[in-house]
Design a protein around this motif. Structure first.
Motif, PDB file in Angstrom:
ATOM      1  N   PHE A  80      33.099  57.389  70.785  1.00 46.53           N
ATOM      2  CA  PHE A  80      32.985  56.966  69.381  1.00 46.53           C
ATOM      3  C   PHE A  80      31.743  57.579  68.735  1.00 46.53           C
ATOM      4  CE2 PHE A  80      31.344  53.639  66.346  1.00 46.53           C
ATOM      5  CZ  PHE A  80      32.254  53.875  65.337  1.00 46.53           C
ATOM      6  N   PHE A  81      30.612  57.501  69.438  1.00 44.96           N
ATOM      7  CA  PHE A  81      29.386  58.003  68.817  1.00 44.96           C
ATOM      8  C   PHE A  81      29.394  59.531  68.676  1.00 44.96           C
ATOM      9  CE2 PHE A  81      27.714  53.748  70.169  1.00 44.96           C
ATOM     10  CZ  PHE A  81      27.626  53.266  68.877  1.00 44.96           C
ATOM     11  N   ASN A  82      30.157  60.223  69.537  1.00 46.57           N
ATOM     12  CA  ASN A  82      30.321  61.666  69.320  1.00 46.57           C
ATOM     13  C   ASN A  82      31.072  61.915  68.013  1.00 46.57           C
ATOM     14  OD1 ASN A  82      28.976  62.825  71.548  1.00 46.57           O
ATOM     15  ND2 ASN A  82      30.673  62.246  72.881  1.00 46.57           N
ATOM     16  N   VAL A  83      32.094  61.094  67.780  1.00 46.68           N
ATOM     17  CA  VAL A  83      32.859  61.244  66.536  1.00 46.68           C
ATOM     18  C   VAL A  83      31.996  60.866  65.327  1.00 46.68           C
ATOM     19  CG1 VAL A  83      34.817  60.356  65.200  1.00 46.68           C
ATOM     20  CG2 VAL A  83      35.109  60.932  67.619  1.00 46.68           C
ATOM     21  N   THR A  84      31.244  59.755  65.447  1.00 43.49           N
ATOM     22  CA  THR A  84      30.466  59.337  64.268  1.00 43.49           C
ATOM     23  C   THR A  84      29.336  60.334  63.978  1.00 43.49           C
ATOM     24  OG1 THR A  84      29.014  57.854  65.541  1.00 43.49           O
ATOM     25  CG2 THR A  84      30.972  56.876  64.533  1.00 43.49           C
ATOM     26  N   LYS A  85      28.827  60.984  65.018  1.00 41.85           N
ATOM     27  CA  LYS A  85      27.815  62.018  64.771  1.00 41.85           C
ATOM     28  C   LYS A  85      28.444  63.171  63.998  1.00 41.85           C
ATOM     29  CE  LYS A  85      23.838  63.420  64.509  1.00 41.85           C
ATOM     30  NZ  LYS A  85      22.807  64.106  65.202  1.00 41.85           N
ATOM     31  N   ALA A  86      29.679  63.534  64.376  1.00 40.69           N
ATOM     32  CA  ALA A  86      30.394  64.575  63.634  1.00 40.69           C
ATOM     33  C   ALA A  86      30.629  64.111  62.191  1.00 40.69           C
ATOM     34  CB  ALA A  86      31.710  64.914  64.324  1.00 40.69           C
ATOM     35  N   CYS A  87      30.955  62.833  62.024  1.00 42.06           N
ATOM     36  CA  CYS A  87      31.166  62.297  60.670  1.00 42.06           C
ATOM     37  C   CYS A  87      29.883  62.417  59.849  1.00 42.06           C
ATOM     38  CB  CYS A  87      31.600  60.834  60.714  1.00 42.06           C
ATOM     39  SG  CYS A  87      33.226  60.582  61.445  1.00 42.06           S
ATOM     40  N   HIS A  88      28.780  62.058  60.471  1.00 43.07           N
ATOM     41  CA  HIS A  88      27.472  62.159  59.817  1.00 43.07           C
ATOM     42  C   HIS A  88      27.250  63.609  59.356  1.00 43.07           C
ATOM     43  CE1 HIS A  88      23.083  61.013  59.599  1.00 43.07           C
ATOM     44  NE2 HIS A  88      22.963  62.309  59.753  1.00 43.07           N
ATOM     45  N   ASN A  89      27.500  64.549  60.259  1.00 40.41           N
ATOM     46  CA  ASN A  89      27.299  65.962  59.934  1.00 40.41           C
ATOM     47  C   ASN A  89      28.305  66.446  58.900  1.00 40.41           C
ATOM     48  OD1 ASN A  89      25.118  66.237  61.668  1.00 40.41           O
ATOM     49  ND2 ASN A  89      26.394  66.822  63.417  1.00 40.41           N
ATOM     50  N   GLY A  90      29.583  66.078  59.088  1.00 43.50           N
ATOM     51  CA  GLY A  90      30.620  66.511  58.152  1.00 43.50           C
ATOM     52  C   GLY A  90      30.383  65.951  56.755  1.00 43.50           C
ATOM     53  N   LEU A  91      30.006  64.694  56.691  1.00 42.71           N
ATOM     54  CA  LEU A  91      29.775  64.087  55.374  1.00 42.71           C
ATOM     55  C   LEU A  91      28.565  64.702  54.681  1.00 42.71           C
ATOM     56  CD1 LEU A  91      30.631  60.359  56.186  1.00 42.71           C
ATOM     57  CD2 LEU A  91      31.877  61.877  54.642  1.00 42.71           C
ATOM     58  N   GLN A  92      27.638  65.259  55.481  1.00 41.94           N
ATOM     59  CA  GLN A  92      26.496  65.951  54.864  1.00 41.94           C
ATOM     60  C   GLN A  92      26.829  67.425  54.623  1.00 41.94           C
ATOM     61  OE1 GLN A  92      22.621  63.902  54.924  1.00 41.94           O
ATOM     62  NE2 GLN A  92      22.681  64.480  57.058  1.00 41.94           N
ATOM     63  N   GLY A  93      28.098  67.806  54.847  1.00 38.36           N
ATOM     64  CA  GLY A  93      28.535  69.136  54.428  1.00 38.36           C
ATOM     65  C   GLY A  93      28.747  70.152  55.528  1.00 38.36           C
ATOM     66  N   MET A  94      28.555  69.772  56.804  1.00 35.82           N
ATOM     67  CA  MET A  94      28.705  70.756  57.866  1.00 35.82           C
ATOM     68  C   MET A  94      30.170  71.169  58.004  1.00 35.82           C
ATOM     69  SD  MET A  94      27.240  70.447  61.749  1.00 35.82           S
ATOM     70  CE  MET A  94      25.477  70.385  61.568  1.00 35.82           C
ATOM     71  N   ASP A  95      30.373  72.453  58.268  1.00 37.12           N
ATOM     72  CA  ASP A  95      31.719  72.998  58.384  1.00 37.12           C
ATOM     73  C   ASP A  95      32.209  72.835  59.832  1.00 37.12           C
ATOM     74  OD1 ASP A  95      34.051  74.317  57.946  1.00 37.12           O
ATOM     75  OD2 ASP A  95      33.161  76.331  57.982  1.00 37.12           O
ATOM     76  N   ILE A  96      32.746  71.674  60.122  1.00 38.18           N
ATOM     77  CA  ILE A  96      33.236  71.383  61.474  1.00 38.18           C
ATOM     78  C   ILE A  96      34.599  70.712  61.356  1.00 38.18           C
ATOM     79  CG2 ILE A  96      31.104  71.171  62.848  1.00 38.18           C
ATOM     80  CD1 ILE A  96      31.013  68.220  62.017  1.00 38.18           C
ATOM     81  N   PRO A  97      35.438  70.835  62.395  1.00 37.26           N
ATOM     82  CA  PRO A  97      36.776  70.242  62.297  1.00 37.26           C
ATOM     83  C   PRO A  97      36.751  68.724  62.426  1.00 37.26           C
ATOM     84  CG  PRO A  97      36.491  71.324  64.431  1.00 37.26           C
ATOM     85  CD  PRO A  97      35.230  71.580  63.653  1.00 37.26           C
TER      86      PRO A  97
END
Ligand code: UDP
Length: 412
Positions: A80-97
């Motif tokens: 879960f925390f791996n996903v939420t870290k990606a969410c944190h990054n994605g919501l701040q604009g990172m280009d990740i799937p």
């Protein structure tokens, strides 16, 4: 039941000498009609990072003005925390799937935590994207007013992430963002509050520390306190750009060979990526023994962070994205001008040339560090302005006041 986080005791009265009689009176007047209101803050971690830092102070102060305030944390495993870290990054604009599997994991843990949410509250404040689905999965029962508090910069989010989150966050009765520009595209909230965060001037991290004690504390980690010290306090995270800080330090070191750099960062329990980035930072530093890379596993806690910020000749916060940057306020409050990235909430705090310098590149960063190391009289002048700027705008009593105002507006 969600896990309850124990908090200490804080007294609003203790802040009177710092913020003055009017500040205290205003808070008491706002709190009076809210007496007994049941408030719960929910976030992802009890330790590490800015949100935990804020709640440690805000919750006990709400209690002290007679609100029945609590703090609870959601549960999650690494997946879960791996996903939420990606969410944190994605919501701040990172280009990740953002794969279907990631979305399923996020929903599953939000559903699970929503089932654990119990009790009856007047105000439920859900912090950040990790638990943002609580309202949708739980339903409104148990909370009269549901508030989503966003601590990150979602002004230019990755659309895949933003479109996923919008249906969840737009259901809240109110949203709080740090800056108006952070509200991402195509979402409207019934009630929108703009509230930048604050620091607690009386916490062990920010209470005045004598220079002698601070020097001794820092020396324990091997730092030579007679030589210039550059400090950045941050999680090990690409947005905090520790590698860029090392590059800037190297440019400084060509001119001032005695310079030292301390990168101090706590490992938050909701940030598994931190370990990977810590490794990269250590590799980047290589064999330079004037670079100190320290974290809570070395015994760096609040007092130690305080000591590093107190001893630093220059404090840097070279972020590439930054929701607010509590560490900036912490350093300014200690009378240190900050060389900060010209992004997010940093320009609210660092007024270029007055309370520090705003920088856009590694070269600019090195240049301003050199300037401050060579002009200690400027450090004194800017440091005094820095402290006053924080006293007026970024102390915890102001945050308490803004929350009380929001509660009153919602209840009206
Ligand atoms: N912090 C800490 N120890 C460390 C590194 C950071 O206690 O080794 C604290 C720091 O003092 C600040 C908070 O963690 O209070 C970080 O908040 P900030 O808003 O700067 O960044 P975030 O981590 O929330 O992105």
């Amino acid at each position: 039941m969600l896990q309850q986080v124990p908090v200490g005791i804080k007294r609003l009265e203790d802040y009177r000498p710092i913020v003055g009689d009017d500040g205290i009176a205003e808070i008491r007047a706002l709190a009076e009609p809210l007496r007994g209101a049941r408030v719960v803050h929910i976030n992802a971690t009890a330790y590490g990072g800015g949100v935990a830092e804020i709640l440690q102070t805000l919750v006990p102060l709400m209690q002290d003005v007679d609100l029945a305030a609590e703090w609870q944390v959601i549960e999650g495993a690494d997946e879960f925390f791996n996903v939420t870290k990606a969410c944190h990054n994605g919501l701040q604009g990172m280009d990740i799937p953002f794969t279907d599997e990631m979305q399923t994991i996020w929903r599953r843990y939000n559903d699970l935590n929503a089932r654990r949410f119990e009790g009856e509250y007047d105000f439920v404040i859900v912090h950040d994207p990790q638990p943002a689905g609580l309202l949708s999965f739980h339903g409104r029962a148990g909370g009269k007013y549901w508030i989503w508090r966003c601590h990150i910069d979602t002004s230019q989010p990755n659309p895949a992430y933003w479109e996923f989150f919008v249906p969840y966050i737009s259901r809240y009765d109110a949203a709080i963002f740090t800056m108006r520009e952070y509200v991402g595209p195509g979402v409207s909230f019934r009630h929108l509050a703009i509230i930048p965060p604050t620091i607690d001037p009386l916490s062990p991290k920010n209470a005045p520390m004598g220079m002698e004690e601070a020097r001794q504390t820092v020396a324990r980690f091997g730092v030579d306190v007679r030589r210039p010290l550059i400090v950045q306090v941050s999680r090990f995270d690409p947005w905090k750009d520790p590698l860029g800080v090392i590059d800037a330090y190297r440019m400084v070191k060509r001119e001032i060979p005695e310079a030292q750099l301390a990168l101090v960062g706590s490992m938050a329990s909701d940030d598994p990526e931190g370990w990977t980035y810590l490794d990269r930072t250590i590799r980047h530093a290589g064999e330079d023994y004037d670079i100190f890379i320290l974290h809570n596993f070395h015994g760096v806690g609040n007092r130690e962070v305080n000591a590093f910020q107190t001893v630093a000749d220059v404090v840097v916060q070279k972020s590439l994205r930054e929701g607010f940057g509590l560490v900036v306020a912490e350093a300014l409050w200690k009378g240190k001008p900050v060389v900060g990235g010209n992004v997010g909430g940093i320009p609210l705090q660092v007024i270029d040339g007055e309370t520090g310098f705003l920088v856009n590149t590694v070269e600019e960063c090195a240049d301003r560090i050199l300037y401050l190391l060579r002009h200690p009289e400027e450090v004194g002048r800017m440091g005094a302005a820095a402290r006053e700027h924080v006293r007026r705008n970024f102390l915890t009593t102001r945050y308490l006041r803004d929350y009380l105002r929001l509660f009153r507006e919602l209840a009206a």
